[in-house]
Scaffold this motif. Sequence first.
Motif: not given
Length: 114
Positions: A25-27, A32-42, A83-87
């Motif tokens: 999943a990417s931000a 949202a960025g890492p501090s947003g909802s994407a990080a909540q799934h990690c 810049t992709d977001f990865r858990c």
Amino acid sequence: MNRVTIATAVFAAATSIGFAFPALASADQHGAGPSGSAAQHCIGKQSWPELVGVPTEIAIRTIEEQNPFVTVLEVPEDTAVTTDFRCDRVRIFHSPSDGSETSPLLVTRIPSIG
């Protein structure tokens, strides 16, 4: 159909019925960025501010012990990264403690998932 078209169609169909790909999943997909909802799934600890200024070897061991779901990558300071977001990824940005090539590498930024 080529492979990219097929993969895109499968991904679109899976996400449209609610299937999630947390490791990929990417931000942008979560809005949202890492501090947003994407990080909540990690899973597990997500940030290590206490490791700034610590030698990279110690930082790597600490992160791997505190969150076994991530892979730690060492990155020299001022290196361009995706810049992709990865858990499942933590990047440790580092530079030599006194600027020479023989000095120990120290963590320069807060390590966090992404």
